[in-house]
Write a protein that holds these residues in place. Structure first.
Motif, short mmCIF file in Angstrom:
data_model
loop_
_atom_site.label_atom_id
_atom_site.label_comp_id
_atom_site.label_asym_id
_atom_site.label_seq_id
_atom_site.Cartn_x
_atom_site.Cartn_y
_atom_site.Cartn_z
N LEU A 271 10.08 4.34 5.70
CA LEU A 271 8.79 4.42 5.02
C LEU A 271 8.86 5.23 3.74
N ASP A 272 10.05 5.71 3.39
CA ASP A 272 10.19 6.59 2.23
C ASP A 272 9.82 5.92 0.91
N ALA A 273 9.90 4.60 0.82
CA ALA A 273 9.51 3.91 -0.41
C ALA A 273 7.99 3.78 -0.52
N MET B 42 0.84 -1.19 0.00
CA MET B 42 0.00 0.00 0.00
C MET B 42 0.88 1.25 0.00
N GLN B 43 0.43 2.28 -0.68
CA GLN B 43 1.15 3.53 -0.80
C GLN B 43 0.34 4.67 -0.19
N ALA B 44 1.03 5.75 0.16
CA ALA B 44 0.38 6.96 0.65
C ALA B 44 1.13 8.15 0.07
N SER B 45 0.46 9.29 0.05
CA SER B 45 1.09 10.51 -0.44
C SER B 45 0.61 11.69 0.37
N VAL B 46 1.53 12.61 0.62
CA VAL B 46 1.26 13.77 1.47
C VAL B 46 1.59 15.04 0.69
N HIS C 225 12.61 13.52 5.51
CA HIS C 225 13.69 13.10 6.41
C HIS C 225 13.19 12.06 7.42
N LEU C 226 12.07 12.34 8.04
CA LEU C 226 11.51 11.43 9.05
C LEU C 226 11.06 10.11 8.42
N LEU C 227 10.48 10.17 7.24
CA LEU C 227 10.04 8.94 6.56
C LEU C 227 11.23 8.06 6.21
#
Length: 158
Positions: free
Chosen positions: A32-34, A1-5, A25-27
Motif C-alpha cells: 500500500l506504500d504507493a 484513491m490516495q491517503a496520507s497519515v 514499513h507495514l504499508l
C-alpha cells in the motif's frame, strides 16, 4: 484513491517518528506504500531538524525498520488540509493540534489519538519514552496500533 497519515507527538524525535517508520514499513509489506504517504511532526520546536532519538533508532534497528532521512519538524495548521489522518500520540498533542488547525481542518481530515486504535489497552496516551526510557513498550504499542491503522486505511480506500 490516495491517503496520507501524519503522526504527531511533542518533540517529533521519539513516538511520532517511531510510528512513521513502522507505518511506512507495514504499508510496504501490505503493498500500500504507493497509495499512502506517511510523515510525522511535533507540537514543540526544541528538536527541529534532529534525527529520531537514539532510543527510537535503537528500537527500529532491532526490528530492521528504516528511519533514513527522517528529521524533526513542527506541526503546521496547513497540515490539516494535506493529511487525511492526523494521529496524535497523546491527549495534549490532540488538543494542541485541534487548537492549531481550528477552521483549517478539511471535512475529510480525521484527527484522533493513537490509542483510540487500541481501546482494549485501557490507556488514553502513548507514554513518552523521552521521559520514561521505555522504548520497547512504546514500540509494542506503535506496532500494534499501526497494524490496525493499516487495516482501517485499507478499508477506507475501498
Amino acid at each position: 484513491m490516495q491517503a496520507s497519515v501524519l503522526f504527531v507527538c511533542l518533540g517529533n524525535i521519539c513516538r511520532s517518528p517511531m510510528a512513521e517508520a513502522v507505518m511506512r514499513h507495514l504499508l510496504k509489506e501490505a503493498s500500500l506504500d504507493a497509495q499512502v504517504t506517511v510523515d510525522s511532526a511535533g507540537t514543540g520546536d526544541w528538536h527541529l531538524g534532529h534525527p529520531p532519538h537514539e532510543g527510537t533508532r535503537q528500537e527500529l534497528d532491532a526490528h530492521g525498520i528504516s528511519y533514513e532521512g527522517m528529521r524533526a519538524r513542527l506541526f503546521r495548521a496547513e497540515d490539516a488540509a494535506e493529511f487525511s489522518y492526523i494521529v496524535c500520540m497523546d491527549s495534549k498533542n490532540e488538543a494542541d493540534v485541534k487548537e492549531l488547525i481550528g477552521a483549517a481542518s478539511s471535512p475529510q481530515t480525521k484527527v484522533f489519538k493513537f490509542m483510540d486504535l487500541l481501546p482494549e489497552r485501557g490507556t488514553p496516551d502513548v507514554p513518552d519514552p523521552y521521559y520514561t526510557g521505555n522504548f520497547d513498550y512504546v514500540y509494542e504499542l506503535v506496532k500494534e496500533g499501526c497494524e490496525r491503522l493499516v487495516e482501517r486505511i485499507r478499508s477506507d480506500l475501498q
